[in-house]
Scaffold this active site. Structure first.
Site, PDB file in Angstrom:
ATOM      1  CG  HIS A  58       8.050  72.433  14.499  1.00  0.00           C
ATOM      2  ND1 HIS A  58       8.645  73.653  14.262  1.00  0.00           N
ATOM      3  CD2 HIS A  58       8.815  71.522  13.862  1.00  0.00           C
ATOM      4  CE1 HIS A  58       9.724  73.486  13.524  1.00  0.00           C
ATOM      5  NE2 HIS A  58       9.853  72.189  13.263  1.00  0.00           N
ATOM      6  CG  ASP A 101      17.664  73.109  15.087  1.00  0.00           C
ATOM      7  OD1 ASP A 101      17.945  71.954  14.745  1.00  0.00           O
ATOM      8  OD2 ASP A 101      16.725  73.748  14.606  1.00  0.00           O
TER       9      ASP A 101
END
Ligand code: URA
Length: 449
Positions: A90, A169
Site C-alpha cells: 500500500h 474507512d
C-alpha cells in the site's frame, strides 16, 4: 444502577474535548467512528471532529484505538484456506503513482496471493479504484464471496472498502478527501492499517512517499508515519516493511486515471518510464522477500523482471480484469479507454533545465480537470490528465512543450494551465542533486542489493 450503560456519549462533547486538546477514550472514539459508519452522526459533526483531530493530533493510545475501531467496524477476512503467502502493498499516496496495478499481477504471477483493498483519489493524489474504474466495466465493488472467487482463480483481486470490509474507512476516507483532513500521520495510519489488517494478510510492504507531491513533505515526517504503521502491523503479528520513496516529482509520465492504466500496461509489456519500472521492481522484490518466495530483495527484483519479460505478469493482469468484469480489449488497445475531447501543450518560456516540478500542483491540476473530487458526491472524469514531456534534470528549449493537458472543460483547463505553468521551475544549470527513488527502508532487513 449501571451508570456506564446509561451514559450516552454525545458527538458535540467529543468534538469539544478534542478541540481543546484532550485525550479521547476508546469509547469516545468508538462513538464517533461507529456512529458515523452507521449513519447516526452526520457529515458536519464528523468533519468537525476530523479537523479537531487533525489540528490537535492523537496520542499513541488514541491512534491504536482508532485503528482497532476502524478495523472492527467490518469483517476481518480469514484466508487460511490459501496455502500461499498472502502479501500486499500500500502507498501513502502520490501523483502518477500507479504501482499497485503493476504489483498485484506481478506478485500473483510469482506465487503470492494479493487480496488488495485500495482507496479512491485522496486530496491531490490519485486513487487505485478510480484508475481501475477507467477500464470499462471493471467492478471494484465485489462481495466478499466474489473477492474470494477471484483470488482463488488468479491469485490477486483489487477492490475498495465495502459495507462488509473496513466500512468505517470507506466513509471517513471520502469525507477526509474533501475536508482537507488528510495529512495527519495518525489518521493516515488508522486508514491504511484498518484496511490492510482486515485483508487477512501475512505481510505488508508500505510505500511511504516523501517530497512535494506527498502528504508527508519532509522525510522525517514520512519516517515517523512509516514507523507508526510498521509498529501497528507488527503488534498484530504481520511481517512489515516500509520503503521511503521519492515523490518530489510525479512518478512516470502520465497523471490521470485512464492515462495511468495505459502506462501500467506499458510497464507490464516491459516498456514504460524508467522511474516507474524501477520502483515497481523494488516493491515487487520486497513483496517476494517478505513472502519468503526469494531469499533477498535483489532476487525478488530479478524474479519480478522475469515475470514481466515473459509476459506472465501481463497475462495475470488480463485474467484479473476479465474476472472483475473489465473490458480486456481496453488493455490490449488503449484507444478503447476513455478519451478526452481536447488537448493543449504547456510551453516553456525559457531555455535551460527542469530544476524542480512542484508535484502537488500537478496532482491538483488533475483534480481541477475533473480527475478527482472536490465534493463527496462528484464523479471523476477518467479521460482527463497530464502527459509530462519533461522531468527533473531534463534539458528544455524555449517554446518546447513541458507537458500536454487532456481535458473536456475550457474553464477547468484554464485553471489547470495556471497551476502547471507555475509548477515547472527552469534553471540555467542542470540540477546536481536529483534525489534517489528509494530514500531508505524501515522494518524487515531485506538488503536492497
Ligand atoms: N492511503 C489511505 O488508504 N489512507 C490515507 O489516509 C492515505 C493514503
Amino acid at each position: 444502577m449501571n451508570t456506564a450503560a446509561t451514559t450516552r456519549i454525545r458527538a458535540v462533547d467529543v468534538i469539544r474535548k478534542k478541540r481543546e486538546g484532550g485525550e479521547l477514550s476508546r469509547e469516545e472514539i468508538e462513538a464517533i467512528v461507529l456512529g458515523y459508519t452507521r449513519g447516526e452522526i452526520p457529515d458536519y459533526q464528523t468533519a468537525a471532529w476530523l479537523m479537531a483531530a487533525f489540528l490537535r493530533s492523537f496520542t499513541t493510545a488514541e491512534t491504536a484505538a482508532l485503528t482497532d475501531v476502524m478495523l472492527r467496524s467490518g469483517e476481518v477476512l480469514d484466508l487460511s484456506e490459501f496455502p500461499a503467502p498472502k502479501i500486499d502493498k500500500h502507498s501513502t499516496g502520490g501523483v502518477g503513482d500507479k504501482t499497485s496495478l503493476v504489483l498485484a499481477p506481478v506478485a500473483a504471477a510469482g506465487g503470492l496471493v494479493v487480496p488488495m483493498i485500495s482507496g479512491r483519489g485522496l486530496g491531490h493524489t490519485g486513487g487505485t479504484l478510480d484508475k481501475l474504474e477507467s477500464i470499462p466495466g471493471f467492478n471494484v465493488n465485489l462481495s466478499v464471496a466474489d473477492f474470494r472467487r477471484v483470488l482463488q482463480a488468479c491469485g490477486c483481486a483489487m477492490i475498495g472498502q465495502t459495507a462488509e470490509i473496513a466500512p468505517a474507512d470507506r466513509k471517513l476516507y471520502a469525507l477526509r478527501d474533501v475536508t482537507s483532513t488528510v495529512e495527519s500521520p495518525y489518521l493516515i495510519c488508522a486508514s491504511i492499517m484498518s484496511k490492510k489488517l482486515a485483508e487477512g494478510i501475512d505481510g505488508l510492504v508500505l510505500d511511504v512517499k516523501t517530497g512535494s507531491g506527498a502528504f508527508m513533505k519532509k522525510e522525517v515526517h514520512a519516517v515517523f508515519l512509516a514507523e507508526l504503521m510498521v509498529e501497528t502491523g507488527e503488534r498484530m503479528g504481520k511481517k512489515m516493511m516500509a520503503l521511503i520513496t521519492d515523490m518530489d516529482q510525479p512518478l512516470g509520465r502520465y497523471v490521470g486515471n485512464a492515462l495511468e492504466v495505459q502506462e501500467v500496461v506499458e510497464v507490464l509489456q516491459g516498456r514504460g518510464p524508467e522511474d516507474l519500472r524501477q520502483l515497481c521492481s523494488e516493491l515487487a522484490g520486497s513483496m517476494f522477500f517478505l513472502g519468503g518466495i526469494t531469499r533477498t530483495v535483489a532476487e525478488g527484483r530479478k524474479l519480478s523482471d522475469q515475470l514481466i519479460a515473459s509476459g506472465k505478469a501481463l497475462g495475470k493482469f488480463r485474467e484479473m480484469v476479465t474476472l472483475q468484469d473489465g473490458d480486456v480489449g481496453a488493455i490490449d488497445d488503449p484507444r478503447r479507454l476513455p478519451q478526452p475531447q481536447h488537448r493543449f501543450d504547456v510551453i516553456s518560456s525559457a531555455s535551460g533545465y527542469v530544476e524542480a516540478i512542484q508535484c502537488e500542483s500537478v496532482g491538483t491540476a488533475c483534480v481541477v480537470l475533473g480527475g478527482g473530487r472536490e465534493r463527496k458526491e462528484d464523479s471523476v472524469d477518467p479521460s482527463v490528465g497530464i502527459v509530462l514531456h519533461k522531468k527533473v534534470a531534463d534539458a528544455v528549449a524555449k517554446g518546447e512543450a513541458l507537458c500536454t493537458v487532456l481535458y473536456n472543460s475550457e474553464d477547468r483547463a484554464t485553471h489547470a494551465k495556471q497551476l502547471l505553468k507555475a509548477a515547472f521551475r527552469i534553471s540555467e544549470a542542470r540540477p546536481m542533486n536529483v534525489p534517489p527513488l528509494v530514500h531508505q527502508v524501515i522494518g524487515q532487513s531485506g538488503e536492497l542489493n
